[in-house]
Design a protein around this motif. Sequence first.
Motif, PDB file in Angstrom:
ATOM      1  N   THR A 325      17.454 -30.497   3.975  1.00  0.00           N
ATOM      2  CA  THR A 325      16.222 -30.865   3.271  1.00  0.00           C
ATOM      3  C   THR A 325      15.079 -29.913   3.918  1.00  0.00           C
ATOM      4  N   SER A 326      14.278 -29.186   3.345  1.00  0.00           N
ATOM      5  CA  SER A 326      13.248 -28.514   3.738  1.00  0.00           C
ATOM      6  C   SER A 326      11.810 -29.077   3.307  1.00  0.00           C
ATOM      7  N   LEU A 327      11.979 -29.894   2.109  1.00  0.00           N
ATOM      8  CA  LEU A 327      10.680 -30.299   1.435  1.00  0.00           C
ATOM      9  C   LEU A 327       9.880 -31.116   2.446  1.00  0.00           C
ATOM     10  N   GLY A 328       8.788 -31.177   2.617  1.00  0.00           N
ATOM     11  CA  GLY A 328       7.774 -31.927   3.298  1.00  0.00           C
ATOM     12  C   GLY A 328       8.150 -32.068   4.524  1.00  0.00           C
ATOM     13  N   GLY A 329       8.621 -30.949   5.460  1.00  0.00           N
ATOM     14  CA  GLY A 329       9.019 -30.949   6.589  1.00  0.00           C
ATOM     15  C   GLY A 329       7.808 -31.183   7.755  1.00  0.00           C
ATOM     16  N   SER A 330       7.964 -31.983   8.555  1.00  0.00           N
ATOM     17  CA  SER A 330       6.776 -32.378   9.457  1.00  0.00           C
ATOM     18  C   SER A 330       6.333 -31.276  10.529  1.00  0.00           C
ATOM     19  N   ASP A 331       5.104 -31.396  10.901  1.00  0.00           N
ATOM     20  CA  ASP A 331       4.601 -30.368  12.020  1.00  0.00           C
ATOM     21  C   ASP A 331       5.431 -30.523  13.047  1.00  0.00           C
ATOM     22  N   ARG A 540      -4.683 -37.110 -15.140  1.00  0.00           N
ATOM     23  CA  ARG A 540      -3.661 -38.151 -15.220  1.00  0.00           C
ATOM     24  C   ARG A 540      -4.424 -39.477 -15.075  1.00  0.00           C
ATOM     25  N   GLU A 541      -4.295 -40.299 -15.650  1.00  0.00           N
ATOM     26  CA  GLU A 541      -4.633 -41.902 -15.429  1.00  0.00           C
ATOM     27  C   GLU A 541      -4.128 -42.455 -14.348  1.00  0.00           C
ATOM     28  N   GLY A 542      -4.616 -43.498 -13.608  1.00  0.00           N
ATOM     29  CA  GLY A 542      -4.002 -44.307 -12.575  1.00  0.00           C
ATOM     30  C   GLY A 542      -4.029 -43.439 -11.429  1.00  0.00           C
ATOM     31  N   SER A 543      -3.628 -44.126 -10.397  1.00  0.00           N
ATOM     32  CA  SER A 543      -3.505 -43.629  -9.082  1.00  0.00           C
ATOM     33  C   SER A 543      -1.968 -43.957  -8.349  1.00  0.00           C
ATOM     34  N   ARG A 544      -1.786 -42.823  -7.418  1.00  0.00           N
ATOM     35  CA  ARG A 544      -0.605 -42.534  -6.868  1.00  0.00           C
ATOM     36  C   ARG A 544      -0.621 -41.627  -5.629  1.00  0.00           C
ATOM     37  N   PRO A 545       0.144 -41.793  -4.842  1.00  0.00           N
ATOM     38  CA  PRO A 545       0.265 -40.707  -3.849  1.00  0.00           C
ATOM     39  C   PRO A 545       0.482 -39.385  -4.441  1.00  0.00           C
ATOM     40  N   GLN A 546      -0.198 -38.317  -3.697  1.00  0.00           N
ATOM     41  CA  GLN A 546      -0.036 -37.101  -3.835  1.00  0.00           C
ATOM     42  C   GLN A 546       0.875 -36.421  -2.647  1.00  0.00           C
ATOM     43  N   TRP A 547       2.162 -36.546  -2.852  1.00  0.00           N
ATOM     44  CA  TRP A 547       3.035 -36.490  -1.881  1.00  0.00           C
ATOM     45  C   TRP A 547       3.320 -35.102  -1.026  1.00  0.00           C
ATOM     46  N   VAL A 548       3.336 -34.001  -1.959  1.00  0.00           N
ATOM     47  CA  VAL A 548       3.512 -32.904  -1.194  1.00  0.00           C
ATOM     48  C   VAL A 548       2.906 -31.562  -1.751  1.00  0.00           C
ATOM     49  N   ASP A 549       2.626 -30.639  -1.161  1.00  0.00           N
ATOM     50  CA  ASP A 549       1.857 -29.385  -1.780  1.00  0.00           C
ATOM     51  C   ASP A 549       2.577 -28.027  -1.128  1.00  0.00           C
ATOM     52  N   GLY A 550       2.322 -26.906  -1.539  1.00  0.00           N
ATOM     53  CA  GLY A 550       2.508 -25.658  -0.821  1.00  0.00           C
ATOM     54  C   GLY A 550       4.062 -25.361  -0.802  1.00  0.00           C
ATOM     55  N   ILE A 551       4.656 -25.895  -1.911  1.00  0.00           N
ATOM     56  CA  ILE A 551       6.110 -25.632  -2.146  1.00  0.00           C
ATOM     57  C   ILE A 551       6.376 -24.116  -2.670  1.00  0.00           C
ATOM     58  N   ARG A 552       7.226 -23.566  -1.690  1.00  0.00           N
ATOM     59  CA  ARG A 552       7.492 -22.134  -1.998  1.00  0.00           C
ATOM     60  C   ARG A 552       9.188 -21.965  -2.172  1.00  0.00           C
ATOM     61  N   CYS A 553       9.749 -22.326  -3.284  1.00  0.00           N
ATOM     62  CA  CYS A 553      11.242 -22.165  -3.298  1.00  0.00           C
ATOM     63  C   CYS A 553      11.503 -20.458  -3.262  1.00  0.00           C
ATOM     64  N   ARG A 554      12.881 -20.394  -2.813  1.00  0.00           N
ATOM     65  CA  ARG A 554      13.408 -19.299  -2.814  1.00  0.00           C
ATOM     66  C   ARG A 554      14.841 -19.030  -3.495  1.00  0.00           C
ATOM     67  N   SER A 555      15.297 -17.980  -3.984  1.00  0.00           N
ATOM     68  CA  SER A 555      16.633 -17.732  -5.051  1.00  0.00           C
ATOM     69  C   SER A 555      17.608 -18.481  -4.302  1.00  0.00           C
ATOM     70  N   SER A 565       7.799 -26.354   2.520  1.00  0.00           N
ATOM     71  CA  SER A 565       6.455 -26.839   1.846  1.00  0.00           C
ATOM     72  C   SER A 565       5.576 -27.484   2.987  1.00  0.00           C
ATOM     73  N   ASP A 566       4.605 -27.680   2.689  1.00  0.00           N
ATOM     74  CA  ASP A 566       3.514 -28.307   3.693  1.00  0.00           C
ATOM     75  C   ASP A 566       4.084 -29.637   3.986  1.00  0.00           C
ATOM     76  N   PRO A 567       3.729 -30.131   4.990  1.00  0.00           N
ATOM     77  CA  PRO A 567       4.354 -31.727   5.389  1.00  0.00           C
ATOM     78  C   PRO A 567       4.001 -32.608   4.517  1.00  0.00           C
ATOM     79  N   TRP A 568       4.850 -33.823   4.401  1.00  0.00           N
ATOM     80  CA  TRP A 568       4.559 -35.112   3.714  1.00  0.00           C
ATOM     81  C   TRP A 568       3.157 -35.526   3.790  1.00  0.00           C
ATOM     82  N   ASN A 569       2.299 -35.827   3.013  1.00  0.00           N
ATOM     83  CA  ASN A 569       1.028 -36.502   3.148  1.00  0.00           C
ATOM     84  C   ASN A 569       0.570 -37.280   1.945  1.00  0.00           C
TER      85      ASN A 569
END
Length: 1439
Positions: A325-331, A540-555, A565-569
Amino acid sequence: MALGRHLSLRGLCVLLLGTMVGGQVLELRLKDGAHRCEGRVEAKYKGEWGTVYSENWLIGGAEDVCRRLECGVAIDAPRGSYFGPRLGPIWFLYGSCESIEAESTLSIYKCVHIDFKNYNDTFSHDQDIGAVCSGSVRLFGGDRPCSGRVEVHSGKAWIPVSDGNFTLPTAQVICAELGCGKVASVLKHMPFRESDGQVWAEEFRCEGEEPELRVCPRVPCPGGTCHHSGAAQVACSAYSEIRLMTNGSSQCEGQVEMNISGRWRVLCASHWSLANANVVCRQLGCGVAISTPGGPHLVGRDDQISTVRFHCLGAESFLWSCPVTSLGGSDCSHGNTASVICSGNQTQVLPQCSDSLSEPTGSAASEESAPYCSDSRQLRLVDGRGHCAGRVEILDQGSWGTICDDGWDLDDAHVVCRQLGCGQALNATTSAHFGAGSGPIWLDDLNCTGKESHLWKCPSRGWGQHDCRHKQDAGVICSEFLALRMVSEDQQCAGWLEVFYNGTWGSVCRSPMEDITVSVICRQLGCGESGTLNTIVGLREGSRPQWVDGIRCRSTDTSLWQCPSDPWNYTSCSPKEEAHISCADSRQLRLVDGEGPCAGRVEILDEGSWGTICDNGWDLNDARVVCRQLGCGDALNAMGSAHFGAGSGPIWLNALDCRGKESHVWKCPSWAWGLHNCSHENDAGVVCSGFVRLVGDDGPCSGRVEVRPGEDWTPVSDGNFTLPTAQVICAELGCGEAVSVLGHELFRESDGQVWAEEFRCEGKERKLWWCPRVPCPGGTCHHSGAAQVVCSAYSEVRLMTNGSSQCEGQVEMKISGQWRALCASHWSLANANVVCRQLGCGVAISTPRGPHLVERGDQISTVRFHCSGAESFLWSCPVTALGGPDCSHGNTASVTCSGNQTRVLPQCNDSVSEPAGSVASEESAPYCLDSRQLRLVDGGGPCAGRVEILDQGSWGTICDDGWDLDDARVVCRQLGCGEALNATRSAHFGEGPGPIWLDDLNCTGKESHVWRCPSRGWGRHDCRHKEDAGVICSEFLALRMVSGDQECAGWLEVFYNGTWGSVCRSPMDDVTVSIICSQLGCEDSGSLNTSVGLREGSRPHWVDGIQCQRTDPSLWQCPSDPWNYNSCSPKEEAYISCAVRRPKSCPTAAPCTDREKLRLRGGDSECSGRVEVWHSGSWGTVCDDSWSLAEAEVVCQQLGCGQALEAVQAATFGPGNGSIWLDEVRCGGRESSLWDCAAEPWGQSDCKHKEDAGVRCSGVRTTLPMTTAGTRTTSNPLPGIFSLPGILCLILGAFLFLVLIIFVTQLLRWRAERRALSSYEDTLAEAVYEELDYLLTQKEGLGSPDQRTDVPAENYDDAEEVPVPGTPSPSQGSEEEVSPEKEHGVRSSQTGSCLNFSREAADPGEGEESFWLLQGKKGDAGYDDVELSALGTSPMTFS
């Protein structure tokens, strides 16, 4: 579109391919694609490159380009400048098979040519064509595009490459060419498939530096056959090498570094586990891991630290073989890098770890190291759709086993999650939440502190010691468990992208999401290889977490989880930056032509067409994938041979071979897409359990909520259970809308578990499966019981008014999503009271008819409600829709409410009288409070039964003194049940409890309430409950099937307006048939038979146009055409066969008595002949073995034929046919039924029909006429317990006693009187066989024909009061004493048949017919001949 469009660009790859035509050299290339085999088509002419335009650019043209470029096969033929526009000339490509003479025209292939004139003035670069080719090599059959067996394209087909002399440098070239990073492993010995027609006949001798496999040197295999043990397999990865950076003390300890995408990176210690460290030590040849010290203990470096997390079991050969797992890796700081100390010698033998080893809480060892010993056990989580959630399993001694959930809690789960590098434990699941495992159960009664390094080091009962079964398997959900979905109202492959992290669904941010990232997402969701990011959708209506940004997938990334990606937030971006994705391949899955959304023929939408799946190899594993993908629970059945009917369109899949764990059915191994050898007669189908259901007594649309994640149904707690969640459930089940959410239903003792998650639906989700879920804190949801939901097609009510008041107006109801005005027919003040209460408008004052307030053009609903007046909602009242009358706009239901819910109205005066025919009497109530309620009970429906009134908190009855049809009319109209058919007396529907409120009623028939009729006074009477009054209204309904030998198949008949009539079959569909079969207790499915012959006889054809919905619990709630005596022709009568087959338990009607299952045949009178009995759906005979006068006496008395004169043997009345049901019958002579006598088991005899037994009896069977009122002369429907032999014996004893005391000389006269009275007693018993009694008194406790019941005798203490013509009444001083023996004349049962009523035997085989007769008063026009004919009927249901 094309896969390569969404791969990272590697720059320009150019192939120059020369073709000499007329002295010109043709050069082609594909530009601006990810590799040389995809891109914009360009051609070079006289030194200048130009783009190409074609009017009909299709896959065939692209195929020619791919073939010429040696790029395999064409995958796509994009146009519209898909790979971007270019400046320069535009050439024109066209097709022609004529000879080409122009100098400026060159041929690509046969009939495909390019005209090299510049068409810039004609076409634009916005129309440039492109091609996407497969390439000449691929990795096939792996879990991602960058792993699998090596195959090369021959120009015609893909051919596997053998593993003989297949080298690592060759694998390096393949990985580089495919853009898959570096080779991680080369595997061999993969057997070739049976479908492999050939093997590549060359060996590749790459050096590792070549740009493409096709330029590597090749050596033909000797003899054209390569030496091999199977197909070569290659795994490419961005993670390619590993090393330990050390200060020199040892090569087997140090900081862990990895080559990631060509750069050495230090790994973060976050989620670094001892299992990961063991893999590193093994991979480097350094033995096993001793400890995992945190921080840069050995080397401090300035390199960037990678936050990728590995989740190894510990047995893998390479670190990159572990889930990652690489998505949302913490600093990660430089003080938190991963390190390991290995044992240093791979051959060193370490001591085996002891199970009893304990670790001090908080010790270094417990947190970051293992003892210096060998522990080969492994830990994993399975069946949780990820490596961080699932059932806990441990590998030991070569077997995977589970853990028992005794004492299982979050502390235990914390150890599991940390050991697996999966973060913190969110939920400790119990009761096989993730399904029951197999193999041994290794641990039980765990009591971890939460700090242990290994789960098996926690205190427990002992290794392998337990008292559990696999239904108690423990599981966990860790914070690192991830899930991905798209949220949309109607799309599977388009919507808002959401990720499940840390126990909550949240959105994904769209920056800087590139095409390759969208491609990875679409592929992971089973939605094709490409898609687009939509940036113009609204907020979009309603509220929810916006968990992750900066996703850069590779082949090289196989799923979103591997993408950096950027860390979970919790707030990674603003709501306007949430990602909305539309995948290009919008494959969808559905089930059609079943009984709901979770059963039917499997169909897949692809390329705009719905197609099917062939049933070759179709099994439960395939069906499980379908059910899981649709959120329909587990698979119950995998159907083939077009079980749900033949589909149409293409057949997309054939020969599926799913393992049962795939996320999408099209990801299972199969023949190529669209390739098959089937017809639609082989279409596959499934029956799924469904993920959610409602369990209750009122049908599938109300009850407690249960979900089925695996094999068992689990109740959902009412803690935080919301109305939006209920709305989703009702919609998913096809049950309309949620009208109420109830709680506090105590869990049953059989409930092994409670669902450990809370559903957070928004109300618009299509399935409960897709709703967000939040694990309950500590794994236990706060609750007071099970959640209950009531769904209904009737969901809201309102009053349409002209503005004078919100509490008066025309009554309208939302029915199946549409507002409909209600008809005034059968509209009652009780209904109106419920409406006023529901709307907070007090109580009903009047029910004025007609559209007094609002004139509307909407269609008027003819549904009829039968409220008692105390219900909270109108939809809680009994409802009837079948046969609703046509209703004009001048006859709509209206109500005027008091307008103030808190206002106290004066109490109504009981003495109020209403003039007959007055307005008040018919459509209004006085402006006062009347809390009394009226109901009919024990009649099988709301429109027949004993009359009861609620007052002062007690339900009481009405005495039958003076009770007639005028009184009954008031009751029927007050309840909205139409007209009165019969005013029953003498507790016809059984004796009621409580007070007797009214006596000596004298209604005119026009009163609005029955208690407003003149009477003796409220609560004043001189009656007992044996005189309770009852009614049968015209709206009383019953249902049955008429057949000669089946209970669950036959002509469908409905009882309406006092008469049985047929039901018409148009347009009766499967849902309607299912409801009918279920209502009759014949399972829940069946079929309408249209090939049966025309039915004999005449009868009403009561109703047509029945169209049931899933929300209808019975046929009575189904909309239909109005009641009509001739709704259809006789050839359109409905004949139904339900799925269950059950022979009739009675020869005539059901229920029946022992007498009806006994008959005499072949004699010279009704009371002589061959004895025949009914059993298991047919008539049979009795063998004469042991047949004597005692047995004959029982037969004669049971049939009401007097005493036995002779026991006949040897088939004197002729041999019978069919079965010989009884043999060795042995009676005492006093039994009330032949069924009470001892005999051999049913059907077991050694006789032939020449030994059939018979009897000659002394009497002649008689029939008792009905009374003028049309009711029975008995006070209760149960006096048949006085069996004739018992009565005769008791009376004979009494008379003999009197004769001895008074006059011996008058013995003959007294005996004559006894015989006369016996005749009337026999007539009395005969009367109880009116069939309506059985129709309307099933709830009285009468057993089925095969279930004898002991009936208490207290109901017969007034048997002497039965009026008998010709005998003195009690008032004349001629009352006869009844002996105690007679009062308690109840026979017990040993063989389980009905109570022994006397009744005319019927023989459907010879045209005889049994009747239920019900007559109204004389002079009551239209109701003086109400008959219920029960010839050959099946089970009946009522309303």
